[in-house]
Design a protein around this motif. Sequence first.
Motif, PDB file in Angstrom:
ATOM      1  N   VAL A  36      43.284  47.396  40.260  1.00  0.00           N
ATOM      2  CA  VAL A  36      43.791  47.582  41.624  1.00  0.00           C
ATOM      3  C   VAL A  36      44.375  46.260  42.103  1.00  0.00           C
ATOM      4  O   VAL A  36      43.688  45.244  42.124  1.00  0.00           O
ATOM      5  CB  VAL A  36      42.669  48.040  42.575  1.00  0.00           C
ATOM      6  CG1 VAL A  36      43.179  48.139  44.001  1.00  0.00           C
ATOM      7  CG2 VAL A  36      42.102  49.365  42.119  1.00  0.00           C
ATOM      8  N   THR A  37      45.650  46.283  42.478  1.00  0.00           N
ATOM      9  CA  THR A  37      46.300  45.074  42.973  1.00  0.00           C
ATOM     10  C   THR A  37      46.719  45.194  44.436  1.00  0.00           C
ATOM     11  O   THR A  37      47.087  44.207  45.055  1.00  0.00           O
ATOM     12  CB  THR A  37      47.553  44.748  42.137  1.00  0.00           C
ATOM     13  OG1 THR A  37      48.441  45.872  42.181  1.00  0.00           O
ATOM     14  CG2 THR A  37      47.180  44.446  40.693  1.00  0.00           C
ATOM     15  N   THR A  38      46.665  46.398  44.977  1.00  0.00           N
ATOM     16  CA  THR A  38      47.077  46.620  46.356  1.00  0.00           C
ATOM     17  C   THR A  38      45.904  46.366  47.292  1.00  0.00           C
ATOM     18  O   THR A  38      44.792  46.789  47.027  1.00  0.00           O
ATOM     19  CB  THR A  38      47.561  48.070  46.551  1.00  0.00           C
ATOM     20  OG1 THR A  38      48.589  48.338  45.615  1.00  0.00           O
ATOM     21  CG2 THR A  38      48.077  48.301  47.947  1.00  0.00           C
ATOM     22  N   VAL A  39      46.166  45.690  48.391  1.00  0.00           N
ATOM     23  CA  VAL A  39      45.132  45.425  49.379  1.00  0.00           C
ATOM     24  C   VAL A  39      45.384  46.325  50.591  1.00  0.00           C
ATOM     25  O   VAL A  39      46.448  46.274  51.200  1.00  0.00           O
ATOM     26  CB  VAL A  39      45.153  43.943  49.818  1.00  0.00           C
ATOM     27  CG1 VAL A  39      44.147  43.692  50.937  1.00  0.00           C
ATOM     28  CG2 VAL A  39      44.882  43.048  48.630  1.00  0.00           C
ATOM     29  N   TYR A  40      44.404  47.156  50.898  1.00  0.00           N
ATOM     30  CA  TYR A  40      44.467  47.999  52.092  1.00  0.00           C
ATOM     31  C   TYR A  40      43.544  47.367  53.124  1.00  0.00           C
ATOM     32  O   TYR A  40      42.329  47.464  53.029  1.00  0.00           O
ATOM     33  CB  TYR A  40      44.017  49.425  51.768  1.00  0.00           C
ATOM     34  CG  TYR A  40      44.929  50.128  50.800  1.00  0.00           C
ATOM     35  CD1 TYR A  40      46.059  50.786  51.258  1.00  0.00           C
ATOM     36  CD2 TYR A  40      44.666  50.131  49.438  1.00  0.00           C
ATOM     37  CE1 TYR A  40      46.914  51.425  50.373  1.00  0.00           C
ATOM     38  CE2 TYR A  40      45.515  50.779  48.549  1.00  0.00           C
ATOM     39  CZ  TYR A  40      46.630  51.422  49.022  1.00  0.00           C
ATOM     40  OH  TYR A  40      47.457  52.044  48.150  1.00  0.00           O
ATOM     41  N   LEU A  57      49.291  55.361  44.818  1.00  0.00           N
ATOM     42  CA  LEU A  57      48.974  56.503  43.963  1.00  0.00           C
ATOM     43  C   LEU A  57      49.994  57.634  44.081  1.00  0.00           C
ATOM     44  O   LEU A  57      50.375  58.238  43.096  1.00  0.00           O
ATOM     45  CB  LEU A  57      47.582  57.034  44.327  1.00  0.00           C
ATOM     46  CG  LEU A  57      47.157  58.341  43.690  1.00  0.00           C
ATOM     47  CD1 LEU A  57      46.871  58.116  42.223  1.00  0.00           C
ATOM     48  CD2 LEU A  57      45.947  58.902  44.384  1.00  0.00           C
ATOM     49  N   GLY A  58      50.458  57.892  45.285  1.00  0.00           N
ATOM     50  CA  GLY A  58      51.332  59.035  45.491  1.00  0.00           C
ATOM     51  C   GLY A  58      52.802  58.805  45.224  1.00  0.00           C
ATOM     52  O   GLY A  58      53.585  59.748  45.193  1.00  0.00           O
ATOM     53  N   ALA A  59      53.217  57.571  45.000  1.00  0.00           N
ATOM     54  CA  ALA A  59      54.643  57.265  44.903  1.00  0.00           C
ATOM     55  C   ALA A  59      55.361  58.083  43.847  1.00  0.00           C
ATOM     56  O   ALA A  59      56.467  58.570  44.075  1.00  0.00           O
ATOM     57  CB  ALA A  59      54.849  55.775  44.633  1.00  0.00           C
TER      58      ALA A  59
END
Length: 97
Positions: A36-40, A57-59
């Motif tokens: 996981v590289t995305t920060v929410y 995920l949805g892209a």
Amino acid sequence: ENLHKLPMSVSSERFKAGEDPVRYVMERIGDAYPTVTTVYREKLTDEALTQLCFFGLGAHRLYRARTLSSPTEVVDSGDFVVRTNFLADLPVREGLD
């Protein structure tokens, strides 16, 4: 092939302040899931949902929703749909289906 690594137990405990839930999960499932590289920053906002669907995920599963405007004409509705049908084959714990 890596489904055996996914946890199949239930815990109602919440993470304590300072604990990293992403690190916790990644330590348990290892390479069964990509890094996981995305920060929410805030996971419960519309912004986070939009980020997940359009850039996460949805892209690659994003579709423009279509509606039937007449018995013979289909038009774009202006909405978007993230299809997750592929998840239907994953096992579901008893009582959660």
